[in-house]
Design an enzyme around this catalytic site. Sequence first.
Site, PDB file in Angstrom:
ATOM      1  N   ARG A  17     -65.762  33.957 -41.707  1.00 19.05           N
ATOM      2  CA  ARG A  17     -67.040  33.666 -42.361  1.00 19.05           C
ATOM      3  C   ARG A  17     -67.478  32.227 -42.084  1.00 19.05           C
ATOM      4  O   ARG A  17     -66.719  31.435 -41.531  1.00 19.05           O
ATOM      5  CB  ARG A  17     -66.951  33.935 -43.871  1.00 19.05           C
ATOM      6  CG  ARG A  17     -65.841  33.171 -44.588  1.00 19.05           C
ATOM      7  CD  ARG A  17     -66.215  32.809 -45.985  1.00 19.05           C
ATOM      8  NE  ARG A  17     -67.332  31.892 -46.015  1.00 19.05           N
ATOM      9  CZ  ARG A  17     -67.222  30.589 -45.820  1.00 19.05           C
ATOM     10  NH1 ARG A  17     -66.064  30.030 -45.558  1.00 19.05           N
ATOM     11  NH2 ARG A  17     -68.291  29.813 -45.868  1.00 19.05           N
ATOM     12  N   ALA A  19     -71.456  30.416 -41.145  1.00 15.88           N
ATOM     13  CA  ALA A  19     -72.425  30.743 -40.094  1.00 15.88           C
ATOM     14  C   ALA A  19     -71.991  30.282 -38.698  1.00 15.88           C
ATOM     15  O   ALA A  19     -72.187  30.991 -37.714  1.00 15.88           O
ATOM     16  CB  ALA A  19     -73.775  30.141 -40.465  1.00 15.88           C
ATOM     17  N   CYS A 124     -70.977  26.064 -51.838  1.00 19.68           N
ATOM     18  CA  CYS A 124     -70.332  26.989 -50.907  1.00 19.68           C
ATOM     19  C   CYS A 124     -69.349  26.248 -49.990  1.00 19.68           C
ATOM     20  O   CYS A 124     -68.799  25.208 -50.378  1.00 19.68           O
ATOM     21  CB  CYS A 124     -71.368  27.781 -50.102  1.00 19.68           C
ATOM     22  SG  CYS A 124     -70.633  29.275 -49.375  1.00 19.68           S
ATOM     23  N   ASP A 193     -77.446  28.841 -43.177  1.00 15.10           N
ATOM     24  CA  ASP A 193     -77.230  30.047 -42.385  1.00 15.10           C
ATOM     25  C   ASP A 193     -78.405  30.259 -41.446  1.00 15.10           C
ATOM     26  O   ASP A 193     -78.256  30.849 -40.388  1.00 15.10           O
ATOM     27  CB  ASP A 193     -77.045  31.260 -43.303  1.00 15.10           C
ATOM     28  CG  ASP A 193     -75.712  31.168 -44.024  1.00 15.10           C
ATOM     29  OD1 ASP A 193     -75.632  30.429 -45.017  1.00 15.10           O
ATOM     30  OD2 ASP A 193     -74.746  31.810 -43.576  1.00 15.10           O
TER      31      ASP A 193
HETATM   32  P1  RI2 Z   1     -71.141  26.420 -41.642  1.00 16.44           P
HETATM   33  C1  RI2 Z   1     -71.882  30.310 -45.150  1.00 16.44           C
HETATM   34  O1  RI2 Z   1     -72.170  31.670 -45.289  1.00 16.44           O
HETATM   35  C2  RI2 Z   1     -72.414  29.488 -46.298  1.00 16.44           C
HETATM   36  O2  RI2 Z   1     -73.669  29.920 -46.777  1.00 16.44           O
HETATM   37  C3  RI2 Z   1     -72.483  28.125 -45.638  1.00 16.44           C
HETATM   38  O3  RI2 Z   1     -73.283  27.199 -46.345  1.00 16.44           O
HETATM   39  C4  RI2 Z   1     -73.077  28.505 -44.297  1.00 16.44           C
HETATM   40  O4  RI2 Z   1     -72.435  29.738 -43.962  1.00 16.44           O
HETATM   41  C5  RI2 Z   1     -72.922  27.528 -43.206  1.00 16.44           C
HETATM   42  O5  RI2 Z   1     -71.575  27.304 -42.890  1.00 16.44           O
HETATM   43  P2  RI2 Z   1     -71.014  32.772 -45.641  1.00 16.44           P
HETATM   44  O6  RI2 Z   1     -70.441  33.221 -44.306  1.00 16.44           O
HETATM   45  O7  RI2 Z   1     -71.654  27.102 -40.408  1.00 16.44           O
HETATM   46  O8  RI2 Z   1     -69.984  32.168 -46.536  1.00 16.44           O
HETATM   47  O9  RI2 Z   1     -71.711  25.042 -41.816  1.00 16.44           O
HETATM   48  O10 RI2 Z   1     -71.770  33.895 -46.309  1.00 16.44           O
HETATM   49  O11 RI2 Z   1     -69.626  26.428 -41.690  1.00 16.44           O
END
Ligand code: RI2
Length: 313
Positions: A17, A19, A124, A193
Amino acid sequence: MKQLEETAGKIRSMEIRGAGRIARAAAAELRDYATRLGVDDISLFNEKMKHAAGILARTRPTAVSLPNAVRSVMRYKGDSIEEARADIVKLANKFISNSENAVKRIGEIGARRVRDGDTIMTHCNSSAAFSIMAEAHSQGKNISVIATESRPRLQGHLTVKQLDGFGIKTSLIVDSAVRYFMKDVDLVVVGADAVTANGSVINKIGTSQLALAASEARTNFIVAAETYKFSPTSILGELVEIEERDSGEVVSTVKHAEFPGVKVRNPAFDVTPREYVDLICTEVGAIPPEMAYIIIKDFLGWGIEEMNSAVRE
Ligand code: RI2
């Protein structure tokens, strides 16, 4: 196909997980899939690659980094399977290393906005936002961070673990305590995201609440987002789809049985309008949200034809 389905499953279930991470995982999977693909006809090879790209791109609907990563690998060229395969490997590796460098560069650029003694609030778990906080700390700035739990998946626990492991003073709060603590905060730093052409930011559910509380308290709100999080198709009026996940993430089936008539909603993301965003830190510079269109136009390299075909897909 088995390994590709496995990777797709891990992205869907959020074992992989974030983005940026899902984008890199998809690029790596396309590369490995192409390497494994045992066909001897180039049209069949292209067809299978297209099918695989579709499966990966559809795993999660909101993070624009995912289709952007898939597209940058699927731009491969080659008249023979060997040529095509070599180009795929090259493009995927390029995407992955650019992405890793981008996160590092965002840290360097974003850390300039952090002052010694600042209290930062984050939401998050974002590697780009973490990069800013880690870089500021490495520069010797005495920062402390207030991190939300980020219900329902509690990615905030990952964040506090990372920050604590890095030696940064950290507090964990429930999501509903955001406004209560905002008076102690100098700067809010979150990831993204997706960013649309008009500068709106789509990030983990609750982000817009932080933005609202920050705006009320006149606290700066900074978004850390690599350029591949910007949505090219938003120029054509396409909306970014907000993923709604299983209600079981919010309340267990056993508990839900106590109030069966109640619908449990679980949107994973929300939209923060650009009016609430002071700055978006990308690897090519810190920009006001109004400049999102320029990033899409000048740095993502999508022609109008490519955008149109992406909308049609
Ligand atoms: P980086 C995540 O989504 C969060 O919403 C976080 O803020 C965003 O991706 C960006 O994350 P999820 O996969 O790419 O937890 O900066 O639903 O790591």
